[in-house]
Design a protein around this motif. Structure first.
Motif: not given
Length: 171
Positions: A59-63, A76-81
């Motif tokens: 994981q490099t990013a999460i919001a 609601d959302q969870r965004v991951v890269h």
């Protein structure tokens, strides 16, 4: 939205969301399983080719995106890269968005895209909490060398920010 990453179930969901979903490309892939075998009429037909290989997602990013009511609510959302690795070498990346479709019990619709040198492929799953020890995510299509991709990706969490993927890719 409160930081739910401290909750092991939600951490797992975040991991599973990172699938999401199928990885391939310029990777020292496992050999193809294929054969040319006669059918009952003696005609030769090609058996479907399947590649099985493993990747590690870091994981490099999460919001978390809090839409509507404060706190976890529908939509609601969870965004991951994350970056994808094979044998310690970065080979691509993966992004996923999960949307809450139910709060009690918790369910999320997750859609992810794996990007590798030979192309991209997408995968999706409906995830329920509490989460099992792994999630199988269906491959829904792709581009480039993966334009006819199908199969699934088994996603297993390996800590808070790492996922192990076993890709079962048919093309």
């Amino acid at each position: 939205m409160p930081n739910t990453l401290k909750n092991p179930k939600v951490r797992y969901l975040s991991a599973a969301a990172l699938m999401a979903t199928a990885i391939a490309g310029g990777l020292a892939l496992a050999p193809l399983a294929s054969a040319d075998t006669p059918d009952s009429a003696g005609t030769h037909t090609a058996v479907q080719r399947t590649q099985v290989f493993e990747l590690v997602g870091k994981q490099t990013a999460i919001a978390e995106v809090d839409l509507g009511q404060a706190g976890v609510s529908l939509g609601d959302q969870r965004v991951v890269h994350e970056d994808l690795y094979r044998d310690g070498k970065k080979v691509g990346d993966h992004s996923v968005i999960c949307t809450y479709t139910s709060v009690t019990p918790a369910a999320l619709q997750c859609v992810g895209t794996f990007s590798l040198p030979e192309g991209q492929f997408a995968a999706q799953a409906l995830l329920h909490l509490p989460a099992p020890s792994y999630v199988d995510v269906g491959i829904t299509g792709g581009s480039g060398d993966y334009s006819k991709a199908r199969g699934f990706v088994r996603t297993v969490p390996a800590g808070e920010t790492e996922r192990h993927f076993t890709v079962h890719l048919k093309r």
